[in-house]
Design an enzyme around this catalytic site. Structure first.
Site, PDB file in Angstrom:
ATOM      1  N   CYS A 146      17.683  72.304  -1.554  1.00 47.24           N
ATOM      2  CA  CYS A 146      18.897  72.576  -1.166  1.00 47.24           C
ATOM      3  C   CYS A 146      19.869  71.675  -1.804  1.00 47.24           C
ATOM      4  O   CYS A 146      19.516  70.601  -2.656  1.00 47.24           O
ATOM      5  CB  CYS A 146      18.744  72.269   0.360  1.00 47.24           C
ATOM      6  SG  CYS A 146      17.363  73.064   0.788  1.00 47.24           S
ATOM      7  N   ARG A 158      23.025  76.118  -7.594  1.00 54.17           N
ATOM      8  CA  ARG A 158      21.785  75.858  -7.254  1.00 54.17           C
ATOM      9  C   ARG A 158      21.263  77.100  -6.576  1.00 54.17           C
ATOM     10  O   ARG A 158      19.915  77.303  -6.289  1.00 54.17           O
ATOM     11  CB  ARG A 158      21.582  74.505  -6.545  1.00 54.17           C
ATOM     12  CG  ARG A 158      21.965  73.354  -7.551  1.00 54.17           C
ATOM     13  CD  ARG A 158      21.821  72.150  -6.448  1.00 54.17           C
ATOM     14  NE  ARG A 158      20.718  72.060  -5.906  1.00 54.17           N
ATOM     15  CZ  ARG A 158      19.877  70.974  -5.938  1.00 54.17           C
ATOM     16  NH1 ARG A 158      20.041  70.337  -7.295  1.00 54.17           N
ATOM     17  NH2 ARG A 158      18.700  70.962  -5.491  1.00 54.17           N
ATOM     18  N   TRP A 218      18.289  76.195   0.952  1.00 57.89           N
ATOM     19  CA  TRP A 218      17.506  77.296   0.363  1.00 57.89           C
ATOM     20  C   TRP A 218      16.266  77.204   1.286  1.00 57.89           C
ATOM     21  O   TRP A 218      15.528  76.443   1.306  1.00 57.89           O
ATOM     22  CB  TRP A 218      17.185  76.632  -0.931  1.00 57.89           C
ATOM     23  CG  TRP A 218      16.899  77.903  -1.966  1.00 57.89           C
ATOM     24  CD1 TRP A 218      17.948  78.883  -2.408  1.00 57.89           C
ATOM     25  CD2 TRP A 218      16.033  78.190  -2.631  1.00 57.89           C
ATOM     26  NE1 TRP A 218      17.369  79.734  -3.371  1.00 57.89           N
ATOM     27  CE2 TRP A 218      16.073  79.456  -3.314  1.00 57.89           C
ATOM     28  CE3 TRP A 218      14.596  77.787  -2.400  1.00 57.89           C
ATOM     29  CZ2 TRP A 218      15.121  80.373  -4.089  1.00 57.89           C
ATOM     30  CZ3 TRP A 218      13.620  78.283  -3.282  1.00 57.89           C
ATOM     31  CH2 TRP A 218      13.911  79.499  -3.762  1.00 57.89           C
ATOM     32  N   ASN A 232      16.336  67.656   2.284  1.00 59.76           N
ATOM     33  CA  ASN A 232      15.765  68.662   1.184  1.00 59.76           C
ATOM     34  C   ASN A 232      14.314  68.209   1.289  1.00 59.76           C
ATOM     35  O   ASN A 232      13.765  67.054   1.382  1.00 59.76           O
ATOM     36  CB  ASN A 232      16.434  68.176  -0.038  1.00 59.76           C
ATOM     37  CG  ASN A 232      17.583  68.660  -0.259  1.00 59.76           C
ATOM     38  OD1 ASN A 232      18.164  69.641   0.337  1.00 59.76           O
ATOM     39  ND2 ASN A 232      18.481  68.488  -1.490  1.00 59.76           N
ATOM     40  N   GLY A 233      13.396  69.148   0.869  1.00 53.50           N
ATOM     41  CA  GLY A 233      12.035  68.845   0.732  1.00 53.50           C
ATOM     42  C   GLY A 233      11.089  69.475   1.920  1.00 53.50           C
ATOM     43  O   GLY A 233      11.580  70.215   2.708  1.00 53.50           O
ATOM     44  N   GLU A 237       2.805  85.877 -21.874  1.00 51.85           N
ATOM     45  CA  GLU A 237       4.042  85.448 -21.367  1.00 51.85           C
ATOM     46  C   GLU A 237       4.686  84.680 -22.430  1.00 51.85           C
ATOM     47  O   GLU A 237       5.912  84.620 -22.631  1.00 51.85           O
ATOM     48  CB  GLU A 237       3.463  84.425 -20.267  1.00 51.85           C
ATOM     49  CG  GLU A 237       4.583  83.552 -19.565  1.00 51.85           C
ATOM     50  CD  GLU A 237       5.892  84.539 -19.005  1.00 51.85           C
ATOM     51  OE1 GLU A 237       5.749  85.526 -18.901  1.00 51.85           O
ATOM     52  OE2 GLU A 237       6.961  83.541 -18.784  1.00 51.85           O
ATOM     53  N   LYS A 261       8.759  85.029 -23.705  1.00 50.93           N
ATOM     54  CA  LYS A 261       9.642  84.021 -23.823  1.00 50.93           C
ATOM     55  C   LYS A 261      10.332  84.061 -25.150  1.00 50.93           C
ATOM     56  O   LYS A 261      11.569  84.050 -25.363  1.00 50.93           O
ATOM     57  CB  LYS A 261       9.107  82.710 -23.625  1.00 50.93           C
ATOM     58  CG  LYS A 261       8.683  82.215 -22.083  1.00 50.93           C
ATOM     59  CD  LYS A 261       9.614  81.968 -21.213  1.00 50.93           C
ATOM     60  CE  LYS A 261      10.114  83.366 -20.532  1.00 50.93           C
ATOM     61  NZ  LYS A 261       9.353  83.916 -19.682  1.00 50.93           N
ATOM     62  N   GLU A 312      12.681  86.994 -25.617  1.00 50.73           N
ATOM     63  CA  GLU A 312      13.884  86.867 -24.689  1.00 50.73           C
ATOM     64  C   GLU A 312      14.840  85.908 -25.079  1.00 50.73           C
ATOM     65  O   GLU A 312      16.088  86.249 -25.235  1.00 50.73           O
ATOM     66  CB  GLU A 312      13.511  86.319 -23.211  1.00 50.73           C
ATOM     67  CG  GLU A 312      13.030  87.297 -22.286  1.00 50.73           C
ATOM     68  CD  GLU A 312      12.733  86.687 -21.045  1.00 50.73           C
ATOM     69  OE1 GLU A 312      11.787  85.832 -21.085  1.00 50.73           O
ATOM     70  OE2 GLU A 312      13.302  86.915 -19.926  1.00 50.73           O
ATOM     71  N   HIS A 352      -8.596  95.433 -35.243  1.00 54.61           N
ATOM     72  CA  HIS A 352      -8.636  96.794 -34.882  1.00 54.61           C
ATOM     73  C   HIS A 352      -7.395  97.557 -35.097  1.00 54.61           C
ATOM     74  O   HIS A 352      -6.910  98.438 -34.716  1.00 54.61           O
ATOM     75  CB  HIS A 352      -9.149  96.993 -33.529  1.00 54.61           C
ATOM     76  CG  HIS A 352     -10.437  96.376 -33.108  1.00 54.61           C
ATOM     77  ND1 HIS A 352     -11.455  97.015 -33.596  1.00 54.61           N
ATOM     78  CD2 HIS A 352     -10.774  95.285 -32.433  1.00 54.61           C
ATOM     79  CE1 HIS A 352     -12.624  96.507 -33.129  1.00 54.61           C
ATOM     80  NE2 HIS A 352     -12.162  95.183 -32.694  1.00 54.61           N
ATOM     81  N   LYS A 399      19.308  88.333 -14.800  1.00 52.20           N
ATOM     82  CA  LYS A 399      18.300  87.339 -13.711  1.00 52.20           C
ATOM     83  C   LYS A 399      17.547  88.126 -12.915  1.00 52.20           C
ATOM     84  O   LYS A 399      16.194  87.975 -12.761  1.00 52.20           O
ATOM     85  CB  LYS A 399      19.076  86.113 -13.244  1.00 52.20           C
ATOM     86  CG  LYS A 399      18.041  85.142 -12.551  1.00 52.20           C
ATOM     87  CD  LYS A 399      17.071  84.565 -13.488  1.00 52.20           C
ATOM     88  CE  LYS A 399      15.892  83.693 -12.797  1.00 52.20           C
ATOM     89  NZ  LYS A 399      14.867  83.182 -13.572  1.00 52.20           N
TER      90      LYS A 399
HETATM   91  O1  M6R Z   1      12.492  88.521 -10.125  1.00 54.42           O
HETATM   92  P1  M6R Z   1      11.215  89.035 -10.528  1.00 54.42           P
HETATM   93  O2  M6R Z   1      10.139  87.991 -10.745  1.00 54.42           O
HETATM   94  O3  M6R Z   1      10.791  90.141  -9.904  1.00 54.42           O
HETATM   95  O4  M6R Z   1      11.548  89.691 -11.914  1.00 54.42           O
HETATM   96  C1  M6R Z   1      10.914  90.204 -12.811  1.00 54.42           C
HETATM   97  C2  M6R Z   1      11.254  90.177 -14.304  1.00 54.42           C
HETATM   98  O5  M6R Z   1      12.532  90.677 -14.452  1.00 54.42           O
HETATM   99  C3  M6R Z   1      11.440  88.886 -15.070  1.00 54.42           C
HETATM  100  O6  M6R Z   1      10.129  87.983 -14.896  1.00 54.42           O
HETATM  101  C4  M6R Z   1      11.787  88.775 -16.100  1.00 54.42           C
HETATM  102  O7  M6R Z   1      10.721  89.384 -17.159  1.00 54.42           O
HETATM  103  C5  M6R Z   1      12.175  87.309 -16.578  1.00 54.42           C
HETATM  104  N1  M6R Z   1      13.332  87.372 -17.224  1.00 54.42           N
HETATM  105  C6  M6R Z   1      11.146  86.979 -17.593  1.00 54.42           C
HETATM  106  O8  M6R Z   1      11.689  85.510 -18.051  1.00 54.42           O
END
Ligand code: M6R
Length: 610
Positions: free
Chosen positions: A2, A27, A75, A101-102, A482, A486, A489, A505, A605
């Site tokens: 927060c 934030r 938050w 906070n915390g 994952e 990254k 993206e 394969h 996001k």
């Molecule tokens: O908010 P969510 O975790 O449900 O979002 C899922 C995906 O849209 C999210 O993880 C997306 O793949 C990210 N940009 C990955 O870095």
């Protein structure tokens, strides 16, 4: 995570702290409030929702000008985002008001004890409990800082507290234990905040409070002391950063800031959930008998959260022998899945608003399937609509590319698997030993971050690469997915991700000089097999970057570039740690390629559309 603000000095204090809160808006928060002095009383104004709601309240109930105020943007962690749960909170006799906070881990036992002594609580928060503990000490007639110091000795957890009293009118007392707090030094005025950007319009002379210290702010100056009451010297630094850089805590991008927050996120994930004896408890979870009824788990999620779900599958199946499927939400909702009435649907989501995941959740609810959310944002739709929700406690994630949320999701899935093992007394699963390793993981994550400069150097190996492979076996194969996401993206790099054993394969046909292959090789039991796969790639002229541990060091001799992370007794946790250098690699490759790291093209996001 927060926002905290505080001011004492000749200006209109409420305007100053409101402005400070605005500067902390980036934030993320779900309610906000201010406490200030009005005559002999403390006036508290607070509202759920955005700062505009608090602003409207300030206009409805104007406050006469005064020179001391504290403010908070919350938050939610304990209790939903409501007016009652918003900070500041009073003690029993409204002698003090606090913001915090915390997480206070022992808040429930303190609350029970105080309730037994007749205290009445008006919110569900741990903060109000801390206010009552401070108030009870203050009633003994000691100065405010002594009351706060004594109270801190009773509080367990990670927190930053800020307190004003109605009798010591020119004084703000604050205390820090793990959650950040920064002091700002002005001319006959002093300030505090959870983050530097909130101080910069007023002063550039700041001091970050040390762990386990307490500060007293007046117009004349700031004194800092330790928890024994002994004075502590203050190290003031002059901040040159512009406001934008300050919002990123001095980091160049939110992505790298959030990568660096992961050790703290690991600690926060465990906060309040693991007791001193190593027992796991969740605040809101199904009753114990439910776990014996569940015959299958379906994890449903998108993107990074889906990849975290794949990690969960390893544990549910390996430790619990509980059949687990992981679905992309978009496939699940239209795929007519076969759902056992005894199954559990687990929805993993950072935002809690992802449209496909929400639709899949509603489908499960229509079919009367039990639902459990693993969500970061309190008050979000998925968090509200699931039968039960466990929060990942990772704090707001701002970079579009998820990093710390992934770590937190995997941590929570691990805790959940161990919790089920604890409830079912699953033979052969030593939950306490696992918990010990989880508790020690944040320190090992700090060591992983020390690989940053090595990752920066290795990033040059990706210059001109037409394609990058991400490969591994077991849990390393799930982390590879994952890591590849990254790299796509943030660095816009074409990637191919695959279990290492699948290469021959088909995908091996893509390997040629210039192609980089990143191998996760953190499982000693699989290292020999991985070495064979690495040799297949090397023989075709590919460049090899490997993440290994001391116990899999055999992979180093085959690699062109080698990153060594610390190891744990559990290959699964080694794999989780390996995500950190993988994130750093993606970040540095993206930087070399001049990409817009925090807001990659074409992505958002929170994906609230199909
Ligand atoms: O908010 P969510 O975790 O449900 O979002 C899922 C995906 O849209 C999210 O993880 C997306 O793949 C990210 N940009 C990955 O870095």
């Amino acid at each position: 995570m927060c926002g905290i603000a505080g001011y004492v000095g000749p200006r209109d204090a409420v305007s100053v702290v409101f402005d400070q809160l605005k500067r902390l808006e980036y934030r993320g928060y779900d309610s906000a409030g201010i406490a200030t002095l009005q005559g002999e009383q403390i006036e508290v104004l607070k509202r759920a929702g955005k700062l505009t709601n608090l602003d409207a309240l300030l206009k409805e109930r104007p406050i006469s000008e005064n020179h001391i105020a504290i403010a908070h943007s919350r938050w939610a962690t304990h209790g939903g985002p409501t007016d009652e749960n918003a900070h500041p909170h009073f003690d029993e006799f409204e002698q003090v008001a606090i913001i915090h906070n915390g997480i206070i881990e022992n808040y429930q036992e303190l609350r029970d004890e105080l309730a037994h002594r007749g205290h009445r609580f008006h919110s569900q928060t741990d903060t109000e409990v801390a206010a009552h503990v401070i108030g009870a000490e203050y009633s003994q007639g000691v100065p405010l800082e002594e009351a706060v110091r004594r109270a801190c000795l009773k509080l367990r957890g990670a927190y930053a507290l800020v307190v004003i009293s109605r009798t010591e009118k020119g004084k703000i007392v604050c205390a820090r234990n793990a959650s950040p707090l920064v002091l700002g030094f002005g001319e006959h005025e002093n300030l505090l905040a959870s983050d530097i950007p909130a101080l910069l319009p007023y002063t550039r002379e700041v001091a970050v409070m040390e762990e386990n210290t307490l500060a007293v702010l007046t117009e004349e100056g700031i004194q800092v002391m330790d928890m024994l009451g002994k004075p502590v010297p203050i190290e003031i630094q002059h901040i040159e950063w512009d406001v934008e850089k300050a919002e990123r805590g001095g980091y160049e991008h939110f992505m790298i800031k959030e990568i660096y927050e992961q050790p703290e996120v690991m600690r926060q994930c465990l906060a309040g959930r693991v007791d001193e004896g190593g027992e796991i408890r969740f605040e809101s979870i199904f009753s114990e008998h439910v776990w014996n009824e569940i015959d299958r788990v379906n994890v449903i999620a998108c993107g990074t959260a889906y990849n975290a779900g794949l990690m969960g599958k390893h544990l549910f199946e390996k430790l619990l022998r509980l059949p687990t499927d992981v679905y992309h939400s978009s496939e699940f909702r239209y795929g007519d899945p076969v759902l056992s009435p005894r199954s559990l649907a687990v929805f993993v989501s950072q935002s809690g608003e992802t449209a496909d995941s929400l639709a899949a959740l509603r489908l499960c609810k229509d079919r009367r399937i039990r639902t459990l959310g693993i969500v970061n944002v309190i008050g979000s739709s998925i968090a509200r609509e699931c039968d039960r929700t466990i929060f990942t406690q990772a704090g707001p994630e701002i970079s579009v590319a998820s990093t710390k949320a992934y770590t937190a999701q995997v941590m929570v899935l691990t805790l959940l698997a161990l919790y089920i093992a604890q409830v079912q007394e699953t033979p052969g699963v030593r939950t306490r030993q696992w918990v010990n390793s989880l508790v020690g993981l944040s320190e090992l994550a700090e060591d992983c971050l020390k690989l940053d400069s090595q990752c920066q150097e290795i990033a040059a190996a990706f210059d001109g690469a037409p394609l990058t492979f991400f490969l591994g076996r077991g849990a390393d194969a799930s982390v590879a997915l994952e890591a590849a996401l990254k790299m796509k993206e943030v660095a816009y790099m074409p990637t191919q991700e695959s279990p290492a054993g699948e290469m021959k394969h088909g995908p091996l046909a893509l390997v040629e000089p210039g192609v980089v292959s990143v191998f996760g090789a953190t499982d000693p039991g699989l290292a020999d097999k991985v070495v064979s796969n690495m040799q297949e790639v090397k023989a075709r002229g590919g460049t090899l970057v490997t993440v290994g541990t001391e116990q899999t060091r055999a992979v180093q001799s085959v690699s062109d570039h080698y990153l060594e992370i610390p190891h744990t007794p559990y290959p699964f946790l080694n794999a989780l740690l390996s995500a950190i250098p993988m994130q750093l690699l993606a970040y540095h490759v993206a930087k070399r390629r001049g990409c817009e790291i925090d807001m990659p093209r074409n992505l958002a996001k929170s994906v609230t559309v199909e």
